[in-house]
Scaffold this active site. Structure first.
Site, PDB file in Angstrom:
ATOM      1  N   LYS A 199     -11.714   9.004  -0.820  1.00 28.39           N
ATOM      2  CA  LYS A 199     -10.517   9.657  -0.198  1.00 28.39           C
ATOM      3  C   LYS A 199     -10.435  10.972  -1.389  1.00 28.39           C
ATOM      4  O   LYS A 199     -10.608  12.253  -0.799  1.00 28.39           O
ATOM      5  CB  LYS A 199      -9.435   9.199   0.177  1.00 28.39           C
ATOM      6  CG  LYS A 199      -9.638   8.333   1.077  1.00 28.39           C
ATOM      7  CD  LYS A 199      -8.075   7.560   1.657  1.00 28.39           C
ATOM      8  CE  LYS A 199      -7.277   7.033   0.589  1.00 28.39           C
ATOM      9  NZ  LYS A 199      -8.047   5.753   0.040  1.00 28.39           N
ATOM     10  N   ARG A 239       0.173   5.221   4.698  1.00 30.97           N
ATOM     11  CA  ARG A 239      -0.478   4.058   4.515  1.00 30.97           C
ATOM     12  C   ARG A 239       0.195   2.623   5.413  1.00 30.97           C
ATOM     13  O   ARG A 239      -0.350   1.701   5.230  1.00 30.97           O
ATOM     14  CB  ARG A 239      -0.264   3.559   3.082  1.00 30.97           C
ATOM     15  CG  ARG A 239      -1.593   3.792   2.007  1.00 30.97           C
ATOM     16  CD  ARG A 239      -0.876   3.374   0.738  1.00 30.97           C
ATOM     17  NE  ARG A 239      -2.250   3.118  -0.210  1.00 30.97           N
ATOM     18  CZ  ARG A 239      -2.631   3.812  -0.849  1.00 30.97           C
ATOM     19  NH1 ARG A 239      -2.441   5.095  -1.168  1.00 30.97           N
ATOM     20  NH2 ARG A 239      -3.807   3.305  -1.869  1.00 30.97           N
ATOM     21  N   ARG A 252     -15.401   1.873 -11.233  1.00 31.06           N
ATOM     22  CA  ARG A 252     -14.937   3.128 -11.407  1.00 31.06           C
ATOM     23  C   ARG A 252     -14.624   3.351 -12.990  1.00 31.06           C
ATOM     24  O   ARG A 252     -13.719   2.703 -13.500  1.00 31.06           O
ATOM     25  CB  ARG A 252     -13.882   3.423 -10.226  1.00 31.06           C
ATOM     26  CG  ARG A 252     -13.331   4.830 -10.350  1.00 31.06           C
ATOM     27  CD  ARG A 252     -12.586   5.053  -9.140  1.00 31.06           C
ATOM     28  NE  ARG A 252     -11.326   4.135  -8.779  1.00 31.06           N
ATOM     29  CZ  ARG A 252     -10.457   4.275  -7.904  1.00 31.06           C
ATOM     30  NH1 ARG A 252     -10.929   5.210  -6.776  1.00 31.06           N
ATOM     31  NH2 ARG A 252      -9.507   3.678  -7.598  1.00 31.06           N
ATOM     32  N   ARG A 279      -8.785   2.648 -14.333  1.00 34.33           N
ATOM     33  CA  ARG A 279      -7.505   2.781 -13.903  1.00 34.33           C
ATOM     34  C   ARG A 279      -7.105   1.439 -14.323  1.00 34.33           C
ATOM     35  O   ARG A 279      -7.584   0.461 -13.753  1.00 34.33           O
ATOM     36  CB  ARG A 279      -7.647   3.182 -12.570  1.00 34.33           C
ATOM     37  CG  ARG A 279      -7.123   4.420 -12.274  1.00 34.33           C
ATOM     38  CD  ARG A 279      -7.418   4.990 -10.847  1.00 34.33           C
ATOM     39  NE  ARG A 279      -6.446   4.095  -9.820  1.00 34.33           N
ATOM     40  CZ  ARG A 279      -6.864   4.561  -8.338  1.00 34.33           C
ATOM     41  NH1 ARG A 279      -6.817   5.726  -8.079  1.00 34.33           N
ATOM     42  NH2 ARG A 279      -5.848   3.717  -7.660  1.00 34.33           N
ATOM     43  N   ARG A 294      -5.023  -5.045  -3.354  1.00 28.45           N
ATOM     44  CA  ARG A 294      -4.994  -3.614  -2.893  1.00 28.45           C
ATOM     45  C   ARG A 294      -5.815  -3.669  -1.369  1.00 28.45           C
ATOM     46  O   ARG A 294      -5.501  -2.945  -0.381  1.00 28.45           O
ATOM     47  CB  ARG A 294      -5.512  -2.533  -3.730  1.00 28.45           C
ATOM     48  CG  ARG A 294      -4.765  -2.142  -4.688  1.00 28.45           C
ATOM     49  CD  ARG A 294      -5.079  -1.556  -5.830  1.00 28.45           C
ATOM     50  NE  ARG A 294      -5.679  -0.306  -5.706  1.00 28.45           N
ATOM     51  CZ  ARG A 294      -6.653   0.634  -6.285  1.00 28.45           C
ATOM     52  NH1 ARG A 294      -7.360  -0.422  -7.248  1.00 28.45           N
ATOM     53  NH2 ARG A 294      -7.443   1.340  -6.013  1.00 28.45           N
TER      54      ARG A 294
HETATM   55  P1  AMP Z   1      -4.253   5.409  -4.666  1.00 23.24           P
HETATM   56  O1  AMP Z   1      -4.747   6.127  -5.913  1.00 23.24           O
HETATM   57  O2  AMP Z   1      -4.121   6.337  -3.189  1.00 23.24           O
HETATM   58  O3  AMP Z   1      -5.365   4.262  -4.513  1.00 23.24           O
HETATM   59  O4  AMP Z   1      -2.853   4.725  -4.789  1.00 23.24           O
HETATM   60  C1  AMP Z   1      -2.662   3.738  -5.981  1.00 23.24           C
HETATM   61  C2  AMP Z   1      -1.654   3.060  -5.776  1.00 23.24           C
HETATM   62  O5  AMP Z   1      -0.084   4.156  -5.280  1.00 23.24           O
HETATM   63  C3  AMP Z   1      -1.360   2.086  -4.376  1.00 23.24           C
HETATM   64  O6  AMP Z   1      -2.267   0.813  -4.692  1.00 23.24           O
HETATM   65  C4  AMP Z   1      -0.005   2.142  -4.246  1.00 23.24           C
HETATM   66  O7  AMP Z   1       0.670   0.952  -5.093  1.00 23.24           O
HETATM   67  C5  AMP Z   1       0.596   3.272  -4.475  1.00 23.24           C
HETATM   68  N1  AMP Z   1       0.480   4.243  -3.297  1.00 23.24           N
HETATM   69  C6  AMP Z   1      -0.198   5.533  -3.095  1.00 23.24           C
HETATM   70  N2  AMP Z   1       0.218   6.110  -2.070  1.00 23.24           N
HETATM   71  C7  AMP Z   1       1.067   5.192  -1.218  1.00 23.24           C
HETATM   72  C8  AMP Z   1       1.827   5.197  -0.328  1.00 23.24           C
HETATM   73  N3  AMP Z   1       1.648   6.213   0.767  1.00 23.24           N
HETATM   74  N4  AMP Z   1       2.709   4.253   0.032  1.00 23.24           N
HETATM   75  C9  AMP Z   1       2.995   3.243  -0.751  1.00 23.24           C
HETATM   76  N5  AMP Z   1       2.294   3.181  -1.734  1.00 23.24           N
HETATM   77  C10 AMP Z   1       1.464   4.054  -2.263  1.00 23.24           C
END
Ligand code: AMP
Length: 214
Positions: free
Chosen positions: A13, A88, A127, A160, A171
């Protein structure tokens, strides 16, 4: 153009959102990036978010909605945006619809980036980011020359915090239990476009453009 990119962690994404942002001149709104910025800033909210993210859990819906609605109110989002990582949960999707309805600016498209579990695992565990250039690399998929170029120049390949195997499994599980229902949610509208996202970055981008134009 108002777009949501939907997909499991590792589906690409962020990478595709950045390409769209450059082409369409609309901002990528990545809730993950915004939360990582809060963590890096060391605010008290950042400290709370850090724990949740390291466990691979979700930050509460009301907090996320506050963050996103503030961001969407900024000038650069007036002509469109690419939401990456939000919504989400079904609650977030409903709240987003309400918010955009109030602005008279409903979503145009929701692109589901579809990738098999095995590939997601390799994308996430492999990654890395080059500490010098910020370039996103993968120890399984990037050409060795690109990985070497970073380390030869004195850079480090950084992983990360939430890309370790235990957090990744959670996740993906959280995606299955909380986020996957959004495929049906948006499938009930005529906005959902499913894109096979298991190919190269350029090929997937081509498919996204085609889906958005359809
Ligand atoms: P991402 O970089 O999109 O994979 O997000 C990393 C982490 O941020 C996720 O595993 C969640 O812990 C938190 N996070 C990101 N977006 C959301 C969301 N829309 N709702 C809740 N937690 C989020």
């Amino acid at each position: 153009m108002r777009i949501v990119l939907l997909g499991a962690p590792g589906s690409g994404k962020g990478t595709q959102a950045r390409k769209l942002m450059a082409d369409r001149n609309i901002p990528q709104i990545s809730t993950g990036d915004m939360l990582r910025a809060a963590v890096a800033a060391g605010t008290s909210f950042g400290q709370q978010a850090k724990k949740i993210m390291e466990a691979g859990e979700l930050v509460p819906d009301d907090i996320m909605l506050g963050i996103v609605s503030e961001r969407l109110a900024e000038d650069d989002a007036a002509d469109g945006f690419i939401l990456d990582g939000f919504p989400r949960t079904e609650k977030q999707a409903l709240d987003l619809d309400d918010l955009l309805d109030r602005r008279g600016q409903p979503l145009d498209s929701v692109v589901l980036m579809d990738v098999d579990f095995d590939i997601l695992m390799k994308r996430l565990t492999g990654r890395r980011t080059c500490s010098l250039t910020g370039k996103l690399l993968n120890i399984y998929f990037s050409p060795q020359e690109e990985l070497d170029a970073c380390t030869d120049a004195g850079g480090e390949l950084i992983q990360r915090d939430d890309d370790n195997e235990e957090t990744i499994s959670n996740r993906l599980e959280v995606y299955r239990s909380r986020t996957e229902a959004l495929v049906e949610f948006y499938g009930a509208t005529n906005k959902l476009k499913v894109v096979d996202a298991a190919s190269s970055i350029d090929k997937v981008y081509e498919r996204i453009l085609k889906a958005l134009a359809a």
